[in-house]
Scaffold this motif. Structure first.
Motif, PDB file in Angstrom:
ATOM      1  N   ASN A   1       0.814  -1.223   0.000  1.00 40.51           N
ATOM      2  CA  ASN A   1       0.000   0.000   0.000  1.00 40.51           C
ATOM      3  C   ASN A   1       0.846   1.270   0.000  1.00 40.51           C
ATOM      4  OD1 ASN A   1      -2.730  -1.086  -0.155  1.00 40.51           O
ATOM      5  ND2 ASN A   1      -2.212  -2.043   1.804  1.00 40.51           N
ATOM      6  N   LEU A   2       1.998   1.211   0.647  1.00 44.14           N
ATOM      7  CA  LEU A   2       2.910   2.354   0.574  1.00 44.14           C
ATOM      8  C   LEU A   2       3.426   2.502  -0.857  1.00 44.14           C
ATOM      9  CD1 LEU A   2       4.377   4.566   2.156  1.00 44.14           C
ATOM     10  CD2 LEU A   2       6.163   2.898   2.698  1.00 44.14           C
ATOM     11  N   ALA A   3       3.778   1.381  -1.472  1.00 44.73           N
ATOM     12  CA  ALA A   3       4.259   1.418  -2.859  1.00 44.73           C
ATOM     13  C   ALA A   3       3.176   2.005  -3.773  1.00 44.73           C
ATOM     14  CB  ALA A   3       4.660   0.016  -3.326  1.00 44.73           C
ATOM     15  N   ALA A   4       1.936   1.574  -3.570  1.00 43.84           N
ATOM     16  CA  ALA A   4       0.841   2.071  -4.414  1.00 43.84           C
ATOM     17  C   ALA A   4       0.591   3.557  -4.175  1.00 43.84           C
ATOM     18  CB  ALA A   4      -0.431   1.268  -4.141  1.00 43.84           C
ATOM     19  N   ALA A   5       0.695   3.980  -2.919  1.00 40.56           N
ATOM     20  CA  ALA A   5       0.473   5.405  -2.601  1.00 40.56           C
ATOM     21  C   ALA A   5       1.543   6.256  -3.285  1.00 40.56           C
ATOM     22  CB  ALA A   5       0.506   5.623  -1.090  1.00 40.56           C
ATOM     23  N   LEU A   6       2.783   5.803  -3.243  1.00 47.24           N
ATOM     24  CA  LEU A   6       3.870   6.563  -3.871  1.00 47.24           C
ATOM     25  C   LEU A   6       3.681   6.596  -5.386  1.00 47.24           C
ATOM     26  CD1 LEU A   6       6.821   5.149  -1.722  1.00 47.24           C
ATOM     27  CD2 LEU A   6       5.915   7.481  -1.617  1.00 47.24           C
ATOM     28  N   ALA A   7       3.344   5.434  -5.957  1.00 42.36           N
ATOM     29  CA  ALA A   7       3.158   5.362  -7.410  1.00 42.36           C
ATOM     30  C   ALA A   7       2.039   6.293  -7.860  1.00 42.36           C
ATOM     31  CB  ALA A   7       2.882   3.918  -7.834  1.00 42.36           C
ATOM     32  N   SER A   8       0.998   6.418  -7.037  1.00 45.22           N
ATOM     33  CA  SER A   8      -0.139   7.270  -7.399  1.00 45.22           C
ATOM     34  C   SER A   8       0.259   8.743  -7.460  1.00 45.22           C
ATOM     35  CB  SER A   8      -1.293   7.080  -6.403  1.00 45.22           C
ATOM     36  OG  SER A   8      -1.015   7.779  -5.199  1.00 45.22           O
ATOM     37  N   LYS A   9       1.361   9.072  -6.832  1.00 42.97           N
ATOM     38  CA  LYS A   9       1.845  10.457  -6.880  1.00 42.97           C
ATOM     39  C   LYS A   9       2.760  10.678  -8.094  1.00 42.97           C
ATOM     40  CE  LYS A   9       2.156  10.540  -1.812  1.00 42.97           C
ATOM     41  NZ  LYS A   9       1.354  11.630  -1.230  1.00 42.97           N
ATOM     42  N   GLY A  10       2.875   9.668  -8.952  1.00 45.28           N
ATOM     43  CA  GLY A  10       3.729   9.799 -10.125  1.00 45.28           C
ATOM     44  C   GLY A  10       5.178   9.419  -9.856  1.00 45.28           C
ATOM     45  N   ILE A  11       5.445   8.890  -8.679  1.00 44.76           N
ATOM     46  CA  ILE A  11       6.805   8.471  -8.326  1.00 44.76           C
ATOM     47  C   ILE A  11       7.056   7.097  -8.944  1.00 44.76           C
ATOM     48  CG2 ILE A  11       8.264   7.777  -6.365  1.00 44.76           C
ATOM     49  CD1 ILE A  11       6.662   9.900  -4.705  1.00 44.76           C
ATOM     50  N   ARG A  12       8.145   6.970  -9.705  1.00 44.75           N
ATOM     51  CA  ARG A  12       8.437   5.675 -10.344  1.00 44.75           C
ATOM     52  C   ARG A  12       8.898   4.699  -9.266  1.00 44.75           C
ATOM     53  NH1 ARG A  12      13.022   7.040 -14.288  1.00 44.75           N
ATOM     54  NH2 ARG A  12      13.621   8.091 -12.365  1.00 44.75           N
ATOM     55  N   THR A  13       8.031   3.738  -8.966  1.00 43.52           N
ATOM     56  CA  THR A  13       8.235   2.885  -7.794  1.00 43.52           C
ATOM     57  C   THR A  13       8.449   1.434  -8.193  1.00 43.52           C
ATOM     58  OG1 THR A  13       6.727   4.382  -6.609  1.00 43.52           O
ATOM     59  CG2 THR A  13       7.223   2.277  -5.552  1.00 43.52           C
ATOM     60  N   LEU A  14       9.385   0.798  -7.483  1.00 40.78           N
ATOM     61  CA  LEU A  14       9.622  -0.640  -7.653  1.00 40.78           C
ATOM     62  C   LEU A  14       9.382  -1.323  -6.316  1.00 40.78           C
ATOM     63  CD1 LEU A  14      10.782  -3.244  -9.004  1.00 40.78           C
ATOM     64  CD2 LEU A  14      13.066  -2.423  -8.372  1.00 40.78           C
ATOM     65  N   LEU A  15       8.564  -2.359  -6.328  1.00 40.52           N
ATOM     66  CA  LEU A  15       8.347  -3.168  -5.133  1.00 40.52           C
ATOM     67  C   LEU A  15       9.071  -4.493  -5.331  1.00 40.52           C
ATOM     68  CD1 LEU A  15       6.971  -3.895  -2.437  1.00 40.52           C
ATOM     69  CD2 LEU A  15       4.920  -4.495  -3.736  1.00 40.52           C
ATOM     70  N   VAL A  16      10.051  -4.748  -4.465  1.00 38.56           N
ATOM     71  CA  VAL A  16      10.804  -5.998  -4.545  1.00 38.56           C
ATOM     72  C   VAL A  16      10.261  -6.944  -3.479  1.00 38.56           C
ATOM     73  CG1 VAL A  16      13.082  -7.071  -4.385  1.00 38.56           C
ATOM     74  CG2 VAL A  16      12.867  -4.736  -5.288  1.00 38.56           C
ATOM     75  N   ASP A  17       9.739  -8.071  -3.913  1.00 34.26           N
ATOM     76  CA  ASP A  17       9.227  -9.060  -2.968  1.00 34.26           C
ATOM     77  C   ASP A  17      10.359 -10.028  -2.633  1.00 34.26           C
ATOM     78  OD1 ASP A  17       7.865 -10.848  -1.432  1.00 34.26           O
ATOM     79  OD2 ASP A  17       6.301 -11.290  -2.903  1.00 34.26           O
ATOM     80  N   LEU A  18      10.866  -9.918  -1.422  1.00 38.55           N
ATOM     81  CA  LEU A  18      12.003 -10.757  -1.038  1.00 38.55           C
ATOM     82  C   LEU A  18      11.572 -11.850  -0.058  1.00 38.55           C
ATOM     83  CD1 LEU A  18      14.723 -10.118  -2.322  1.00 38.55           C
ATOM     84  CD2 LEU A  18      15.495  -9.219  -0.146  1.00 38.55           C
ATOM     85  N   ASP A  19      10.291 -12.164  -0.057  1.00 37.54           N
ATOM     86  CA  ASP A  19       9.782 -13.195   0.852  1.00 37.54           C
ATOM     87  C   ASP A  19       9.364 -14.420   0.042  1.00 37.54           C
ATOM     88  OD1 ASP A  19       8.495 -14.755   2.708  1.00 37.54           O
ATOM     89  OD2 ASP A  19       7.148 -13.184   3.434  1.00 37.54           O
ATOM     90  N   PRO A  20       9.908 -15.614   0.376  1.00 35.35           N
ATOM     91  CA  PRO A  20       9.501 -16.829  -0.353  1.00 35.35           C
ATOM     92  C   PRO A  20       7.995 -17.101  -0.265  1.00 35.35           C
ATOM     93  CG  PRO A  20      11.383 -17.276   1.095  1.00 35.35           C
ATOM     94  CD  PRO A  20      10.928 -15.875   1.392  1.00 35.35           C
ATOM     95  N   GLN A  21       7.317 -16.527   0.738  1.00 34.95           N
ATOM     96  CA  GLN A  21       5.854 -16.681   0.815  1.00 34.95           C
ATOM     97  C   GLN A  21       5.158 -15.939  -0.325  1.00 34.95           C
ATOM     98  OE1 GLN A  21       4.272 -16.626   5.215  1.00 34.95           O
ATOM     99  NE2 GLN A  21       5.820 -15.024   5.075  1.00 34.95           N
ATOM    100  N   ALA A  22       5.869 -14.980  -0.931  1.00 30.23           N
ATOM    101  CA  ALA A  22       5.381 -14.253  -2.109  1.00 30.23           C
ATOM    102  C   ALA A  22       4.036 -13.559  -1.921  1.00 30.23           C
ATOM    103  CB  ALA A  22       5.321 -15.188  -3.334  1.00 30.23           C
ATOM    104  N   ASN A  23       3.768 -13.081  -0.717  1.00 31.18           N
ATOM    105  CA  ASN A  23       2.470 -12.429  -0.487  1.00 31.18           C
ATOM    106  C   ASN A  23       2.335 -11.091  -1.209  1.00 31.18           C
ATOM    107  OD1 ASN A  23       1.741 -14.552   1.156  1.00 31.18           O
ATOM    108  ND2 ASN A  23       2.211 -13.500   3.055  1.00 31.18           N
ATOM    109  N   SER A  24       3.404 -10.333  -1.275  1.00 31.64           N
ATOM    110  CA  SER A  24       3.338  -9.072  -2.033  1.00 31.64           C
ATOM    111  C   SER A  24       3.067  -9.361  -3.504  1.00 31.64           C
ATOM    112  CB  SER A  24       4.670  -8.310  -1.934  1.00 31.64           C
ATOM    113  OG  SER A  24       4.731  -7.549  -0.766  1.00 31.64           O
ATOM    114  N   THR A  25       3.763 -10.359  -4.023  1.00 27.68           N
ATOM    115  CA  THR A  25       3.588 -10.746  -5.426  1.00 27.68           C
ATOM    116  C   THR A  25       2.134 -11.116  -5.708  1.00 27.68           C
ATOM    117  OG1 THR A  25       5.845 -11.586  -5.461  1.00 27.68           O
ATOM    118  CG2 THR A  25       4.371 -12.376  -7.203  1.00 27.68           C
ATOM    119  N   MET A  26       1.585 -11.959  -4.842  1.00 30.87           N
ATOM    120  CA  MET A  26       0.221 -12.448  -5.061  1.00 30.87           C
ATOM    121  C   MET A  26      -0.829 -11.360  -4.884  1.00 30.87           C
ATOM    122  SD  MET A  26       0.327 -16.287  -3.501  1.00 30.87           S
ATOM    123  CE  MET A  26       1.009 -15.892  -1.916  1.00 30.87           C
ATOM    124  N   SER A  27      -0.441 -10.245  -4.275  1.00 38.48           N
ATOM    125  CA  SER A  27      -1.371  -9.131  -4.153  1.00 38.48           C
ATOM    126  C   SER A  27      -1.531  -8.393  -5.485  1.00 38.48           C
ATOM    127  CB  SER A  27      -0.885  -8.139  -3.097  1.00 38.48           C
ATOM    128  OG  SER A  27      -0.683  -8.791  -1.873  1.00 38.48           O
TER     129      SER A  27
END
Ligand SMILES: Nc1ncnc2c1ncn2[C@@H]1O[C@H](COP(=O)(O)OP(=O)(O)OP(=O)(O)O)[C@@H](O)[C@H]1O
Ligand SMILES: [Mg+2]
Length: 252
Positions: free
Chosen positions: A20-46
Motif C-alpha cells: 500500500n505504501l508502494a501504491a500510494a507513492l506510485a499514485s503520486k507519479g513516483i516511479r516505484t519498484l516493489l521488490v518481494d524478497l519473501d519466499p511466501q510471495a504475499n506481495s507478489t500475489m497481491s
C-alpha cells in the motif's frame, strides 16, 4: 531511496505496508519498484497470479545475466509501479549462496543496474533475520519497522536493532532507520494504547505519527488483487496509508 520494510516477527503488517505504501507513492507519479524478497510471495500475489511470473527474484539473485531487469512485471491496475516478484524458490537462496563471499551483496549488486529507472524502491522481507533480510538491509538506504500494537510487540526488537547495527558497522554504513510504524492497532483496547506508549519510549521521534488501525478492508484487498486505494478508496486504511506515504516523503 531504497526502503526495506522489516521485522522478523511474523504477521505484523510488513506486506500490507509494502504494497500500500508502494501504491500510494506510485499514485503520486513516483516511479516505484516493489521488490518481494519473501519466499511466501504475499506481495507478489497481491498484484499478479503466483505462477504467472516466468522469472523471479531467485533467478535475479543467482543468475547475473537475468538480473532485476529480467524479472520485472507491471503491477496490474497501478501505473508507475513495477514488481520484482518472488516465489517459493527463494527459500533455497540461503543454501545456494552458502560460502559465497559476496552472498550479502547479491541484491545490492542486482539493484544497482536498475537504480536509474526508479525514484523509490520498496523491499518486503520474510519474517526472519537470515541471509534474505540481510541482503535487503545491505541494499537499502533506509529501514521501516512495522510493529503490531499487541502484547509482545517489542519482543525481538533488540535482535532486529542489533542486526541493523551489524549491517551498518561494515556492509552498509549509510543505512538509516526511517521510522517505526504501528500497525493492526485496535483503538478500543486499553492494552493497545499502553503498548503504543511503550513503543514510543523505544523509538521516540522515529515513531511515525500515522497509526495503521485494524480494518477489514485492509485484510480483504489483497485477495482481490487490489491495493486499498482501488479496493476501498474512502476507507480508513486508504487514508492512513496515504498519510503514511506523505510522512515518509517528508522524512527523506
Ligand atoms: N491494518 C490491518 N487491518 C486488518 N488486517 C490486517 C492489517 N494489516 C495486515 N492485516 C492482515 O494481517 C495479516 C498479516 O499481515 P501481513 O501479511 O501484512 O504481515 P507480514 O508481516 O507481512 O506477515 P509475514 O511475516 O508472514 O510476511 C494478513 O492477513 C493481513 O491481511
Ligand atoms: Mg509478509
Amino acid at each position: 531511496m531504497i526502503l526495506t520494510i522489516t521485522n522478523q516477527k511474523g504477521g505484523v503488517g510488513k506486506t500490507t505496508t509494502a504494497i500500500n505504501l508502494a501504491a500510494a507513492l506510485a499514485s503520486k507519479g513516483i516511479r516505484t519498484l516493489l521488490v518481494d524478497l519473501d519466499p511466501q510471495a504475499n506481495s507478489t500475489m497481491s498484484f499478479i497470479d503466483a505462477h504467472s511470473a516466468p522469472k523471479t527474484v531467485f533467478d535475479a539473485l543467482t543468475e547475473p545475466d537475468v538480473g532485476i531487469a529480467g524479472i520485472l512485471q507491471q503491477a496490474e491496475k497501478v501505473p508507475n509501479l513495477l514488481l520484482a516478484p518472488s516465489s517459493i524458490a527463494l527459500a533455497k537462496l540461503e543454501a545456494k549462496l552458502l560460502g559465497d563471499i559476496d552472498s550479502h551483496f547479491r541484491l545490492k549488486d542486482a539493484l544497482a543496474k536498475v537504480l536509474p529507472d526508479f525514484d523509490f524502491i520498496i523491499i518486503d522481507t520474510p519474517p526472519t533475520l537470515g541471509i534474505i533480510t540481510v541482503n535487503a538491509l545491505v541494499a537499502a538506504t533506509h529501514v521501516m519497522i512495522p510493529i503490531q500494537s499487541s502484547y509482545f510487540a517489542l519482543e525481538g526488537t533488540d535482535d532486529l536493532l542489533e542486526t541493523i547495527d551489524k549491517v551498518k558497522a561494515r556492509a552498509n554504513p549509510q543505512l538509516q532507520i526511517l521510522g517505526a510504524v504501528i500497525t493492526l492497532h485496535d483503538k478500543r483496547t486499553l492494552l493497545a494504547r499502553d503498548i503504543v506508549d511503550q513503543i514510543r519510549k523505544v523509538f521516540g521521534d522515529k515513531l511515525f505519527e500515522t497509526v495503521i488501525t485494524k480494518s477489514v478492508r485492509l485484510e480483504e484487498s489483497p485477495a482481490y488483487k487490489e491495493t486499498i486505494f482501488s479496493f476501498a478508496p474512502r476507507s480508513t486504511g486508504a487514508y492512513e496509508y496515504y498519510k503514511l506515504s506523505e510522512e515518509v516523503l517528508s522524512r527523506v
